[in-house]
Design a protein around this motif. Structure first.
Motif, PDB file in Angstrom:
ATOM      1  N   LYS A   1      31.786  93.836  49.083  1.00  0.00           N
ATOM      2  CA  LYS A   1      32.674  93.252  48.066  1.00  0.00           C
ATOM      3  C   LYS A   1      32.128  91.914  47.585  1.00  0.00           C
ATOM      4  O   LYS A   1      32.131  91.618  46.383  1.00  0.00           O
ATOM      5  CB  LYS A   1      34.078  93.080  48.637  1.00  0.00           C
ATOM      6  CG  LYS A   1      35.128  92.757  47.575  1.00  0.00           C
ATOM      7  CD  LYS A   1      36.525  92.937  48.124  1.00  0.00           C
ATOM      8  CE  LYS A   1      37.547  92.849  46.992  1.00  0.00           C
ATOM      9  NZ  LYS A   1      38.923  93.134  47.465  1.00  0.00           N
ATOM     10  N   ASN A   2      31.639  91.099  48.530  1.00  0.00           N
ATOM     11  CA  ASN A   2      31.066  89.799  48.156  1.00  0.00           C
ATOM     12  C   ASN A   2      29.832  89.956  47.275  1.00  0.00           C
ATOM     13  O   ASN A   2      29.541  89.099  46.434  1.00  0.00           O
ATOM     14  CB  ASN A   2      30.708  89.000  49.406  1.00  0.00           C
ATOM     15  CG  ASN A   2      31.935  88.518  50.160  1.00  0.00           C
ATOM     16  OD1 ASN A   2      33.032  88.446  49.598  1.00  0.00           O
ATOM     17  ND2 ASN A   2      31.763  88.192  51.436  1.00  0.00           N
ATOM     18  N   ASN A   3      29.091  91.053  47.484  1.00  0.00           N
ATOM     19  CA  ASN A   3      27.898  91.332  46.672  1.00  0.00           C
ATOM     20  C   ASN A   3      28.234  92.042  45.368  1.00  0.00           C
ATOM     21  O   ASN A   3      27.333  92.414  44.614  1.00  0.00           O
ATOM     22  CB  ASN A   3      26.901  92.180  47.469  1.00  0.00           C
ATOM     23  CG  ASN A   3      26.197  91.387  48.549  1.00  0.00           C
ATOM     24  OD1 ASN A   3      25.868  90.217  48.358  1.00  0.00           O
ATOM     25  ND2 ASN A   3      25.964  92.008  49.702  1.00  0.00           N
TER      26      ASN A   3
ATOM     27  N   HIS B   1      32.480 104.873  53.687  1.00  0.00           N
ATOM     28  CA  HIS B   1      31.522 104.501  52.646  1.00  0.00           C
ATOM     29  C   HIS B   1      32.224 103.605  51.629  1.00  0.00           C
ATOM     30  O   HIS B   1      33.354 103.889  51.214  1.00  0.00           O
ATOM     31  CB  HIS B   1      30.987 105.742  51.921  1.00  0.00           C
ATOM     32  CG  HIS B   1      30.104 106.609  52.768  1.00  0.00           C
ATOM     33  ND1 HIS B   1      30.579 107.697  53.462  1.00  0.00           N
ATOM     34  CD2 HIS B   1      28.769 106.540  53.018  1.00  0.00           C
ATOM     35  CE1 HIS B   1      29.579 108.275  54.115  1.00  0.00           C
ATOM     36  NE2 HIS B   1      28.468 107.594  53.862  1.00  0.00           N
ATOM     37  N   TYR B   2      31.575 102.546  51.204  1.00  0.00           N
ATOM     38  CA  TYR B   2      32.196 101.658  50.214  1.00  0.00           C
ATOM     39  C   TYR B   2      32.268 102.332  48.853  1.00  0.00           C
ATOM     40  O   TYR B   2      33.205 102.124  48.091  1.00  0.00           O
ATOM     41  CB  TYR B   2      31.403 100.351  50.121  1.00  0.00           C
ATOM     42  CG  TYR B   2      32.130  99.281  49.342  1.00  0.00           C
ATOM     43  CD1 TYR B   2      33.167  98.567  49.925  1.00  0.00           C
ATOM     44  CD2 TYR B   2      31.791  98.995  48.015  1.00  0.00           C
ATOM     45  CE1 TYR B   2      33.857  97.590  49.218  1.00  0.00           C
ATOM     46  CE2 TYR B   2      32.463  98.021  47.302  1.00  0.00           C
ATOM     47  CZ  TYR B   2      33.500  97.324  47.904  1.00  0.00           C
ATOM     48  OH  TYR B   2      34.189  96.365  47.194  1.00  0.00           O
ATOM     49  N   ASN B   3      31.287 103.150  48.545  1.00  0.00           N
ATOM     50  CA  ASN B   3      31.249 103.858  47.264  1.00  0.00           C
ATOM     51  C   ASN B   3      32.040 105.159  47.387  1.00  0.00           C
ATOM     52  O   ASN B   3      31.714 106.023  48.207  1.00  0.00           O
ATOM     53  CB  ASN B   3      29.800 104.149  46.882  1.00  0.00           C
ATOM     54  CG  ASN B   3      29.663 104.766  45.495  1.00  0.00           C
ATOM     55  OD1 ASN B   3      30.656 105.058  44.829  1.00  0.00           O
ATOM     56  ND2 ASN B   3      28.425 104.960  45.073  1.00  0.00           N
TER      57      ASN B   3
ATOM     58  N   ARG C   1      32.628 100.032  43.619  1.00  0.00           N
ATOM     59  CA  ARG C   1      33.282 100.910  44.595  1.00  0.00           C
ATOM     60  C   ARG C   1      33.339 102.354  44.124  1.00  0.00           C
ATOM     61  O   ARG C   1      33.765 103.238  44.866  1.00  0.00           O
ATOM     62  CB  ARG C   1      34.693 100.412  44.876  1.00  0.00           C
ATOM     63  CG  ARG C   1      35.621 100.445  43.661  1.00  0.00           C
ATOM     64  CD  ARG C   1      36.962  99.852  44.005  1.00  0.00           C
ATOM     65  NE  ARG C   1      37.901  99.948  42.897  1.00  0.00           N
ATOM     66  CZ  ARG C   1      39.155  99.518  42.938  1.00  0.00           C
ATOM     67  NH1 ARG C   1      39.606  98.959  44.046  1.00  0.00           N
ATOM     68  NH2 ARG C   1      39.947  99.641  41.905  1.00  0.00           N
ATOM     69  N   CYS C   2      32.941 102.598  42.896  1.00  0.00           N
ATOM     70  CA  CYS C   2      33.015 103.977  42.387  1.00  0.00           C
ATOM     71  C   CYS C   2      31.824 104.280  41.472  1.00  0.00           C
ATOM     72  O   CYS C   2      31.986 104.662  40.320  1.00  0.00           O
ATOM     73  CB  CYS C   2      34.336 104.223  41.659  1.00  0.00           C
ATOM     74  SG  CYS C   2      34.704 103.005  40.385  1.00  0.00           S
TER      75      CYS C   2
END
Length: 460
Positions: free
Chosen positions: A39-41, A150-152, A45-46
Motif C-alpha cells: 500500500k505504501n508503494n 495476494h495484494y492484487n 490492488r486490482c
C-alpha cells in the motif's frame, strides 16, 4: 481445511485493509507487513494481466543469459516436477533474486488464470504487491501465499508456494515457485517446492564446479600443485630464496615475486600457496587478458578462499587496477552479477619490469603496488646460479622419463660443456625446453651428446 470459509475470512480482511487500512488479527504478520509495504508503494490492488510489469525482450534476454547457470541447473528438477505433477494444472516459475521470471513451465496447457505468468513478468513486491516470489526474495525463506492474501485481486483464486535457491556462499541465486488454483492446493506442495530448491542448489554446485574446471583449463590453466621439493637447487642464493618462501607460506600477506622471464616465479608462488593449503590457486595472465575487466572479476570469484596469482602485473589497465585496489583495500569486490562480495583470498603478483619506475611515471597505481608487494622475493637468473645446472638437468630428465630410466641416460662431456657455457637468457624455462628437445632427438637411445643440445636457436 474449509476452503470456502477461509477464503471468505481472508477476502473480508483484505477488503477492509485496502479500503480503510484496517488490520485484521486473523492474518499472518508476514502477510500483513507485506500488505502495508504494498500500500505504501502504491501498488494497484486490482491490476489486470495487461497492466502487470513485464521486462522488454532485450532486458529479458540479458537476464536469461546472465542466469544461464541457474536455468540449466533447474532443468532436471523442473522436468521431474512436471512429470510428478501432471495431474494438476500448475505453473512452475523460476525467477532471479529480484523476482523477475526467467522461465515458466506448465504441467498442462495452463488455465486462463495462469496465462499471465510468462518469462519477463516482474513479481518484485514493490511492483506486484504481496506474492510468494516477491516475499521469498525479500525474506530469503520459503513462503506460502494463498487466495486473497495476494495484494492484487487478480490472483485471489490462486495459491503460491515459493522457496529460495541459496548458493554455498549463502547468497540468494533465485527462487522456484508453484502457482495454481486454490482448489488444487495440496499440503504436499510445500515440501515439494522446498525439496526442489535443494535439488537445484545441488545441481548449481555441480554446474559451478564443471564451469570452474572448464574455465581453469581454457583461461586460467589447470591448477597444478607444486611442492618445495620440486624446486631443485643447491646454490646459496637459491637456498636463501626457499627460506624466504617457506616463511611467506606461513602467513597470509600478499606476495610480490620478481625476476627475469623463465626463472620460475609462478612455480615458487604455487609452492608457497600449496605448502599449507589445498584451496584454489588461480593464475590470471595480465598480459594475455589485458583490458578484460569482466574476466578479471571472474578470476576474483574463482579465487575465493584460495589465492589469485597476477602474472605480468605490469600489464594491468587503469580499470583493472581500480578493481584490484578496491579488492585489496576494502577487501570487497563486485561480482559479475553486480553483487558486493567479501574478499577471502590472498594475492600473488609477479613482473619482469621495474614496477617502481612505472609507479613514478604514474603508469601503475602506487597504493595498489604497495598493497600487492607486502612481501618481496627476487629470483636471480640461472646464469647467477649456474652451480644448480646439474641438479636442474637431472630433475628435468627424471620428470620426463622417470627416475629409473634417467639413471640409464648418459650426458656426454661435450653436452655438459654446451649446457654450462650457454648464458641461458630464457633461464630455467629455456633449459627445460632444451632438454625436452634433446630427448626427442636421441629417439630412444641412452646418450645425450653435444649435437643433441640446441641452444641459441641453432645446433652447434
Amino acid at each position: 481445511m474449509n476452503v470456502h470459509r477461509d477464503f471468505e475470512i481472508i477476502s473480508r480482511a483484505w477488503q477492509r485493509f485496502v479500503d480503510n487500512g484496517e488490520l485484521f488479527g486473523g492474518i499472518s504478520p508476514l502477510i500483513l507487513r507485506s500488505w502495508i509495504r504494498s500500500k505504501n508503494n502504491q501498488v494497484s490492488r486490482c491490476q489486470s494481466v495487461e497492466n502487470l510489469y513485464y521486462l522488454n525482450n532485450d532486458k529479458l534476454e540479458d537476464l536469461q543469459r546472465a542466469y544461464k547457470d541457474l536455468r540449466e541447473a533447474a532443468g532436471i528438477t523442473v522436468t521431474r516436477l512436471k512429470e510428478s505433477l501432471y495431474n494438476h494444472d500448475l505453473a512452475v516459475l523460476l525467477s532471479d533474486p529480484e523476482g523477475n521470471i526467467l522461465d515458466v513451465f506448465h504441467t498442462r496447457d495452463g488455465s486462463d488464470a495462469l496465462k499471465g505468468f510468462r518469462p519477463g513478468l516482474t513479481l518484485a513486491e514493490n511492483l506486484a504487491g504481496t506474492n510468494c516470489i516477491g516475499l521469498s526474495a525479500l525474506d530469503k525463506d520459503q513462503v506460502s501465499v494463498w487466495g486473497a492474501e495476494h495484494y492484487n485481486s487478480l490472483w485471489h483464486r490462486l495459491f503460491g508456494e515459493a522457496a529460495p535457491i541459496i548458493t554455498k556462499e549463502g547468497d540468494l541465486k533465485g527462487i522456484i515457485a508453484l502457482i495454481g488454483n486454490i482448489a488444487d492446493k495440496q499440503t504436499s506442495f510445500n515440501n515439494i517446492v522446498y525439496l526442489s530448491a535443494l535439488s537445484i542448489e545441488d545441481q548449481l554446485e555441480i554446474w559451478e564446479y564443471k564451469k570452474m574446471t572448464d574455465l581453469e583449463k581454457s583461461v586460467f590453466g589447470v591448477t597444478k600443485k607444486v611442492a618445495f621439493s620440486d624446486l631443485r637447487g643447491e646454490d646459496r642464493k637459491w637456498k636463501d630464496i626457499i627460506k624466504l618462501a617457506k616463511r611467506a607460506s606461513e602467513g597470509e600477506g600478499n606476495l610480490y615475486i620478481t625476476g627475469a622471464k623463465g626463472t620460475g616465479k609462478e612455480s615458487l608462488a604455487r609452492a608457497i600457496h600449496f605448502q599449507n593449503s589445498n584451496s584454489p590457486f588461480i593464475t590470471y595472465d595480465c598480459e594475455k587478458h589485458n583490458n578484460d575487466n569482466l574476466l578479471l572479476i571472474k578470476a576474483l570469484e574463482m579465487s575465493q578462499k584460495g589465492a589469485l596469482y597476477l602474472k605480468n602485473v605490469n600489464y594491468l589497465t587503469k580499470k583493472e587496477q581500480s578493481t584490484l585496489l578496491k579488492a585489496s583495500k576494502q577487501k570487497t569486490f563486485v561480482d559479475v552479477y553486480g553483487k558486493t562480495k567479501e574478499r577471502k583470498f590472498r594475492f600473488f603478483a609477479s613482473s619482469i619490469v621495474n614496477m617502481e619506475k612505472m609507479v613514478n611515471e604514474r603508469l601503475f597505481d602506487q597504493d595498489l603496488y604497495y598493497r600487492l608487494s607486502g612481501h618481496h622475493i627476487l629470483i636471480p637468473p640461472l646464469q647467477e646460479r649456474i652451480g644448480d645446472l646439474e641438479c636442474l638437468v637431472n630433475y628435468r630428465l627424471e620428470t620426463l622419463i622417470g627416475t629409473k630410466k634417467s639413471t640409464m641416460l648418459e650426458v656426454t662431456d661435450e653436452a655438459w660443456t654446451k649446457l654450462k657455457n650457454h648464458s641461458w637468457p630464457g633461464n630455467v624455462t629455456e633449459l627445460f625446453w632444451t632438454l625436452d628437445q634433446a630427448l626427442e632427438k636421441i629417439e630412444g637411445n641412452t646418450v645425450i651428446d653435444g649435437k643433441h643440445i640446441l641452444v641459441g636457436g641453432s645446433e652447434k
